[in-house]
Design a protein around this motif. Sequence first.
Motif, short mmCIF file in Angstrom:
data_model
loop_
_atom_site.label_atom_id
_atom_site.label_comp_id
_atom_site.label_asym_id
_atom_site.label_seq_id
_atom_site.Cartn_x
_atom_site.Cartn_y
_atom_site.Cartn_z
N PHE A 190 1.00 -1.66 0.06
CA PHE A 190 -0.15 -0.04 0.29
C PHE A 190 0.93 1.02 0.06
O PHE A 190 0.23 1.98 -0.40
CB PHE A 190 -0.87 0.41 0.94
CG PHE A 190 -1.88 -0.89 1.43
CD1 PHE A 190 -2.72 -1.15 0.05
CD2 PHE A 190 -2.18 -1.91 2.45
CE1 PHE A 190 -3.77 -1.76 0.40
CE2 PHE A 190 -2.82 -3.39 1.58
CZ PHE A 190 -4.13 -3.10 0.34
N VAL A 209 -2.87 4.18 -1.49
CA VAL A 209 -4.61 3.88 -0.92
C VAL A 209 -5.59 5.72 -1.16
O VAL A 209 -5.53 6.35 -0.36
CB VAL A 209 -4.65 3.34 -0.34
CG1 VAL A 209 -5.80 2.98 -0.08
CG2 VAL A 209 -3.48 2.38 0.33
N PRO A 210 -6.13 5.50 -1.72
CA PRO A 210 -7.42 7.03 -2.12
C PRO A 210 -8.10 6.74 -0.34
O PRO A 210 -8.31 5.57 -0.15
CB PRO A 210 -8.50 6.15 -3.13
CG PRO A 210 -7.85 5.09 -3.94
CD PRO A 210 -7.17 4.19 -2.92
N SER A 216 -10.70 6.70 -0.30
CA SER A 216 -12.58 6.92 0.17
C SER A 216 -12.12 4.81 0.25
O SER A 216 -13.48 4.45 0.53
CB SER A 216 -13.01 7.12 -1.73
OG SER A 216 -11.81 6.15 -2.24
N GLU A 217 -10.71 5.26 -0.12
CA GLU A 217 -10.42 3.39 1.05
C GLU A 217 -10.13 3.15 2.03
O GLU A 217 -10.16 1.59 2.52
CB GLU A 217 -10.06 2.70 -0.25
CG GLU A 217 -10.77 1.98 -1.91
CD GLU A 217 -9.54 1.73 -2.34
OE1 GLU A 217 -9.13 1.25 -2.36
OE2 GLU A 217 -9.64 1.80 -3.83
N VAL A 218 -10.04 4.26 2.46
CA VAL A 218 -8.96 3.80 3.85
C VAL A 218 -9.99 3.72 5.31
O VAL A 218 -10.78 4.58 5.53
CB VAL A 218 -8.32 5.36 4.04
CG1 VAL A 218 -8.24 5.56 5.89
CG2 VAL A 218 -7.12 5.85 3.34
N THR A 219 -10.31 3.31 6.58
CA THR A 219 -11.21 3.09 6.96
C THR A 219 -10.51 4.34 8.42
O THR A 219 -9.47 3.94 8.26
CB THR A 219 -10.96 1.38 7.48
OG1 THR A 219 -11.33 0.53 6.68
CG2 THR A 219 -11.66 1.34 9.37
N ARG A 273 -15.74 4.59 6.32
CA ARG A 273 -15.08 4.43 5.45
C ARG A 273 -15.62 4.48 3.85
O ARG A 273 -17.17 4.16 4.33
CB ARG A 273 -14.40 2.92 5.17
CG ARG A 273 -13.93 2.77 4.05
CD ARG A 273 -13.44 1.32 3.79
NE ARG A 273 -14.00 -0.01 4.11
CZ ARG A 273 -14.33 -0.44 4.52
NH1 ARG A 273 -13.81 -0.93 5.88
NH2 ARG A 273 -15.50 -1.81 4.32
N GLY A 274 -15.31 6.09 3.60
CA GLY A 274 -15.88 5.89 2.39
C GLY A 274 -17.03 6.74 3.03
O GLY A 274 -18.44 6.90 2.05
N THR A 328 -4.20 -0.41 6.39
CA THR A 328 -5.05 0.63 5.64
C THR A 328 -6.15 1.27 6.46
O THR A 328 -7.59 2.66 6.27
CB THR A 328 -6.05 0.32 4.81
OG1 THR A 328 -7.13 -0.81 4.60
CG2 THR A 328 -4.80 -0.43 3.23
N THR A 329 -6.07 1.48 7.91
CA THR A 329 -6.57 1.40 9.00
C THR A 329 -6.01 3.00 9.56
O THR A 329 -4.81 3.02 9.71
CB THR A 329 -7.22 1.18 10.36
OG1 THR A 329 -7.30 -0.23 9.35
CG2 THR A 329 -7.89 1.63 11.10
N HIS A 367 -5.06 10.82 -1.46
CA HIS A 367 -4.63 8.88 -0.83
C HIS A 367 -3.74 9.04 0.48
O HIS A 367 -3.96 10.16 1.10
CB HIS A 367 -3.18 8.82 -1.83
CG HIS A 367 -3.81 8.29 -3.13
ND1 HIS A 367 -3.98 9.74 -4.09
CD2 HIS A 367 -4.05 7.28 -3.96
CE1 HIS A 367 -5.00 9.05 -4.96
NE2 HIS A 367 -4.27 7.63 -4.83
#
Length: 599
Positions: A42, A47-48, A50-53, A80-81, A135-136, A229
């Motif tokens: 990643f 990571v966009p 919108s995809e990140v928690t 998320r998102g 991605t968190t 990102h």
Amino acid sequence: MSVARRSVVVVTANLLAPAPGGRLELDGPARAGTGAPLQIGFDELGVPLSEVTFVVVDLETTGGSPTQCEITEVGAVKVRGGEVLGEFQTLVDPGSPVPPMITVLTGITDAMLVGAPRIGEVLPSFLEFAGFGPTTVLVAHNARFDVGFLRAAANRLDLTWPSPTIVDTVALARTVVTKDEAPNHKLGTLAALFGATTSPDHRALHDARATVDVLHGLLGRLAPLGATHLEDLATIADPVPHRRRRKSTLADGLPSSPGVYQFIGPGKEVLYVGKAVNLRRRVRSYFTAAEKRKRIGEMLDLTQEVRTIPCATDLEASVRELRLIAELDPPYNRRSRRPDRRPWIRLTDEPFPRLSIVRSVPAGTSDALGPFHSRAAAQSALEALQEAFALRRCTQRLPALARVDARACALAEMGRCGAPCTGGQSVEAYAGIVGDVRSGLTTAAGPVVTALRSRIGTLAAQQRYEEAAAERDRLRAFLVAARRAQRLRPLWRCPELVAARRAPSGGWEIVLVRYGRLAGTSTVPRGVNPMPAIEALVATGEDVPPPTSAMGAASSEETELVADWIDHPDTRLVRLAESAEPLAYPVDGAAKYPVPPTS
């Protein structure tokens, strides 16, 4: 290296191929040079948002010190998102009375905490709820406070703190919310500014919900500034001009492979050349606060485009960088420029030779030392040789027979010169000294080291420390240059060499070297016989004619990169031309002696 024969998948990277004129677009992740699929991390891909928690947390405590106070409430919202994935809320028994002032502020009383779980039960549950991964992101308003309490609790409980990426909404607000819009960056003020659906009231879950709305409002403002990102959030609060940060989009679509990048100016001129293991990540890093060089900041403001040249290996990328800098002479590069103008030390061609600093040395010359990085370094090494050998230092050309009116210099009177100018030394006698100097220039460093160490010791004993330091610097200049020359000379003179090294992901990296120049490089996937690939590389690599310079067919910097690669413990020598010299230092070479430290 011989294994069972299979079908070979190999891409040979031709270093003479023209560089692409624009940005490289990839349909999917692949390892450079093989076309084989690759799982990209990643941090490499990006990571966009919108995809990140985002795990937005808020704590209530008995005070402001994580080491002396305790947590009384934890509230968290996972989103998320723009969608809420879950909420976490619990009171926490602090094990001590809640101070009256805290009760007034939060409304949490001792009675409310009766029967509440202790932090030893709550923290593991919260970490499980958060599920921190690559991605968190942990978000808090004034994150230093909340994260400080969570980390301190984990330490007391002997729990491993996951060290997630942390985003502080206060820091983000300072970037995009002006004083004209809000008098301060308190949570209540920002919640009102962004129209939060929940009003913060110093209760953990309510404040966490308000922080979610503030976060979304801030991200909406940050997107036009280049924060699109996950990797952007780590630096978006840094003091980088917005006009520069917006240019981070120039890295979008760049490959995550090794290669060379070029920053292009408004007139399509090349401003700067660099190399990277990961092109996309390296180019993006220029537009963050990690880049603090004033000249580079000026260059970034001029940049209109970024061009890349993907490479099969990191070695190829390093070599391409050197060659492009030498060829293009970019105004913002300071290293590796004009390598063909580096000075050398050599003996003059006359009956009574002397040492001289020159700009070039023909191939096959056996009485030269270099190249040096600067004329000052060459002059220091020349003086070290003059200290060791009683070679004449006068600059005029001397005939074999002395002139009748010639007069000896002061060095002759001091016994530091045999005075060939006045006939005090014959050509034959002088030739013996010249032979020793030739050895000092090429193979035998011992006489120079011994003479300089003796001189340094004498001066130090007389407390003439500045003069001793000058002699130390001369010795250092000589040893550094002699080590480099003795290491690289066998490669400069080698018609062909093939070496291979295990790639980090398996398989082989293969290089072809001719007269010290990288003539080709390729990669072979894991489990594939490398020998056919080696034969293909030898057949298709760059044709390098015998060089006309003692420096071989490449700059000393390029040959040093090749030598470093060959010297690696994992590198295996596959093929060496029969006429090649051994890849070894002389017995009494400069590598035998430690290089004095700089002052």
